[in-house]
Motif scaffolding. Sequence first.
Motif, mmCIF file in Angstrom:
data_model
loop_
_atom_site.group_PDB
_atom_site.id
_atom_site.type_symbol
_atom_site.label_atom_id
_atom_site.label_comp_id
_atom_site.label_asym_id
_atom_site.label_seq_id
_atom_site.Cartn_x
_atom_site.Cartn_y
_atom_site.Cartn_z
ATOM 1 N N ASP A 1 0.776 -1.256 0.190
ATOM 2 C CA ASP A 1 -0.108 0.012 -0.042
ATOM 3 C C ASP A 1 1.102 1.312 0.045
ATOM 4 N N PRO A 2 1.987 1.310 0.922
ATOM 5 C CA PRO A 2 2.786 2.748 1.036
ATOM 6 C C PRO A 2 3.381 2.623 -0.609
ATOM 7 N N ILE A 3 3.697 1.776 -1.162
ATOM 8 C CA ILE A 3 4.521 1.794 -2.534
ATOM 9 C C ILE A 3 3.375 2.316 -3.682
ATOM 10 N N LEU A 4 2.138 1.885 -3.575
ATOM 11 C CA LEU A 4 1.044 2.390 -4.252
ATOM 12 C C LEU A 4 0.662 3.848 -4.167
ATOM 13 N N HIS A 5 0.874 4.208 -2.854
ATOM 14 C CA HIS A 5 0.308 5.479 -2.553
ATOM 15 C C HIS A 5 1.682 6.480 -2.938
ATOM 16 N N TYR A 6 2.861 6.193 -2.711
ATOM 17 C CA TYR A 6 3.960 7.283 -3.301
ATOM 18 C C TYR A 6 4.347 7.067 -4.573
ATOM 19 N N GLY A 7 4.106 6.041 -5.317
ATOM 20 C CA GLY A 7 4.677 5.682 -6.490
ATOM 21 C C GLY A 7 3.344 5.491 -7.617
ATOM 22 N N GLY A 8 2.148 5.648 -7.060
ATOM 23 C CA GLY A 8 1.256 5.454 -8.056
ATOM 24 C C GLY A 8 1.082 6.429 -9.392
ATOM 25 N N GLN A 9 1.797 7.435 -9.359
ATOM 26 C CA GLN A 9 1.804 8.254 -10.358
ATOM 27 C C GLN A 9 2.927 7.579 -11.514
ATOM 28 N N ASP A 10 3.601 6.931 -11.402
ATOM 29 C CA ASP A 10 4.590 6.185 -12.114
ATOM 30 C C ASP A 10 3.999 4.850 -12.721
ATOM 31 N N LEU A 11 3.605 4.986 -14.234
ATOM 32 C CA LEU A 11 3.200 3.724 -14.476
ATOM 33 C C LEU A 11 4.099 2.312 -14.417
ATOM 34 N N SER A 12 5.422 2.710 -14.292
ATOM 35 C CA SER A 12 6.364 1.417 -14.100
ATOM 36 C C SER A 12 6.224 0.778 -13.021
ATOM 37 N N ILE A 13 5.669 1.366 -12.017
ATOM 38 C CA ILE A 13 5.756 1.102 -10.574
ATOM 39 C C ILE A 13 4.352 0.181 -10.425
ATOM 40 N N CYS A 14 3.277 0.894 -11.172
ATOM 41 C CA CYS A 14 1.880 0.100 -10.927
ATOM 42 C C CYS A 14 1.841 -1.260 -11.845
ATOM 43 N N LEU A 15 2.837 -1.232 -12.984
ATOM 44 C CA LEU A 15 3.108 -2.385 -13.723
ATOM 45 C C LEU A 15 3.707 -3.458 -13.112
ATOM 46 N N SER A 16 4.576 -2.841 -12.154
ATOM 47 C CA SER A 16 5.505 -3.800 -11.599
ATOM 48 C C SER A 16 4.722 -4.548 -10.439
ATOM 49 N N LEU A 17 3.826 -3.691 -9.816
ATOM 50 C CA LEU A 17 2.994 -4.223 -8.624
ATOM 51 C C LEU A 17 2.185 -5.259 -9.275
ATOM 52 N N LEU A 18 1.604 -4.951 -10.367
ATOM 53 C CA LEU A 18 0.693 -5.960 -11.238
ATOM 54 C C LEU A 18 1.279 -7.294 -11.507
ATOM 55 N N LYS A 19 2.634 -7.004 -11.911
ATOM 56 C CA LYS A 19 3.308 -8.338 -12.113
ATOM 57 C C LYS A 19 3.716 -9.191 -10.913
ATOM 58 N N ALA A 20 3.901 -8.467 -9.728
ATOM 59 C CA ALA A 20 4.163 -9.113 -8.532
ATOM 60 C C ALA A 20 3.036 -10.070 -8.107
ATOM 61 N N PHE A 21 1.789 -9.447 -8.207
ATOM 62 C CA PHE A 21 0.482 -9.937 -7.727
ATOM 63 C C PHE A 21 0.198 -11.228 -8.809
ATOM 64 N N LYS A 22 0.736 -11.317 -9.933
ATOM 65 C CA LYS A 22 0.328 -12.248 -10.883
ATOM 66 C C LYS A 22 1.326 -13.311 -10.421
ATOM 67 N N THR A 23 2.571 -13.038 -10.161
ATOM 68 C CA THR A 23 3.472 -14.204 -9.795
ATOM 69 C C THR A 23 3.180 -14.794 -8.675
ATOM 70 N N MET A 24 2.716 -14.025 -7.413
ATOM 71 C CA MET A 24 2.279 -14.624 -6.167
ATOM 72 C C MET A 24 1.030 -15.351 -6.213
ATOM 73 N N SER A 25 0.280 -15.201 -7.265
ATOM 74 C CA SER A 25 -1.037 -15.933 -7.504
ATOM 75 C C SER A 25 -0.748 -17.368 -7.753
ATOM 76 N N ASN A 26 0.354 -17.661 -8.358
ATOM 77 C CA ASN A 26 0.622 -19.129 -8.640
ATOM 78 C C ASN A 26 0.902 -19.908 -7.281
ATOM 79 N N PHE A 27 1.191 -19.026 -6.279
ATOM 80 C CA PHE A 27 1.701 -19.840 -5.201
ATOM 81 C C PHE A 27 0.624 -19.726 -3.914
ATOM 82 N N ALA A 28 -0.408 -18.946 -4.174
ATOM 83 C CA ALA A 28 -1.485 -18.815 -3.125
ATOM 84 C C ALA A 28 -2.698 -19.885 -2.960
ATOM 85 N N LYS A 29 -3.123 -19.978 -1.877
ATOM 86 C CA LYS A 29 -4.409 -20.763 -1.610
ATOM 87 C C LYS A 29 -5.572 -20.051 -1.579
#
Length: 441
Positions: A358-386
């Motif tokens: 949440d802090p990263i999205l709050h402070y870096g939400g105006q940077d598209l590369s940060i938002c896409l990096s967060l999206l990629k991180a969530f995609k990766t973690m979804s493969n391990f999640a129950k």
Amino acid sequence: MSTSRVLDFINGFRNSIAYLTSIIITIYVVLGLAAVTLEINTLPGVLDFLDFDQPDTARTLLSTLMAGMISLLVFSFSTVMSVLTQAGSNFSNKLVFGIMTEKRHQQVLGHYLGTILYLLILLLVPTIGDTPDTWRSLAVYLGAAMVINSLAMFVFFIHGTSQSVQINAITQGLLVSTQLSLDKLRKKQASDEYRHRPDGCQPVTGYPVYSRDSGYIQGVNFSALARIARHHEIAIHLGFTFGDFVVKKFPILDIEADAAPGDVLVDRILACLEYVEGESTRDHYVNGLTQLMEVAIKALSPGINDPGTARLCIHQMTELLSQRLTLTPPNMLVDDDGRCLISWHEESFESLMFRVFDPILHYGGQDLSICLSLLKAFKTMSNFAKDDDHRVIQAHTDRVIQHMADHFTAPLEVAFIEARLTRGLHRLHINVRLPERSASS
């Protein structure tokens, strides 16, 4: 002084920069005292050529070596503090403390100060006779060898310090130390003594115990605490989460027992708590995640403006949280009959996700590369999640996608984002088009 205070002092000293430094200095001091107090006249005659012919030659050499060592000490550590101050302003002040307490830096400091004290002892104690004997001459040559050793250590010290403040080295160090903490958690999970109960282990009749010190409690000595619980047939319920800062006279645990515990028992229990100055990533993996988050948001500040560092931190957090998803952290320790001996709070994955992203999205939400990096991180973690964790990741994913829909509305930006929404291997429900902008935007 109570047992808990004595143990806290010992643990604090062992974790300080003075511990290893003091041991090395003691060795040098012992060598210096041996050089000036022992009288050895049975040395081989072949060593006579090492004797100093002039009475002042040895003292002049020692004085020169002493002055050089003091200059070397001042120069090297003033340079290091300048580098560390710059690193602290660019990344995080917590990292500076961790760098200065590394064992290799303690070793260098110990050799520097030890050499100075050794030379000082030789200067303070005069030689017997007009010129030093062979034993005392060897001691002077040993001092010269110590200075040469310090010069060699100076080169490696400056090189190691300059490398340690590189962002790749910092994030990699946090990653490795946090992985060690996760490995400890994995070993506990594999043990039959440690169990996980969703609702925890609530006390039936609890007697509160109040803290006597303030500080960060990074862990407890589970083995000692379990022996106490077995011996007195009690259950100990910790009321804090590891890594929390507690103040004095605050209720930090409950003792489930038939009668109120005495002061001796309370002292023994409090002695099992492990207080650490600052945040230890080796003892508690959450500290590693939060420090990576702090480095990321520091890099996103207008004064630094380094989104590349923030993306690197997101990648490291993705690795660590993916490992965390494969674990079910235990929150209680039981005996052979399954009776609860110790219980504690474990931070949920949902809390971790909000805490670090949440802090990263709050402070870096105006940077598209940060938002896409967060999206990629969530995609990766979804493969391990129950199931439960998957719903948490899905909620954060929807939030990031909605954030991009609200803030990046140019046709070129929309096309760039939509081309990457569903790309990659994941288990998330993502539409191929950005949603409509929210009314609040």
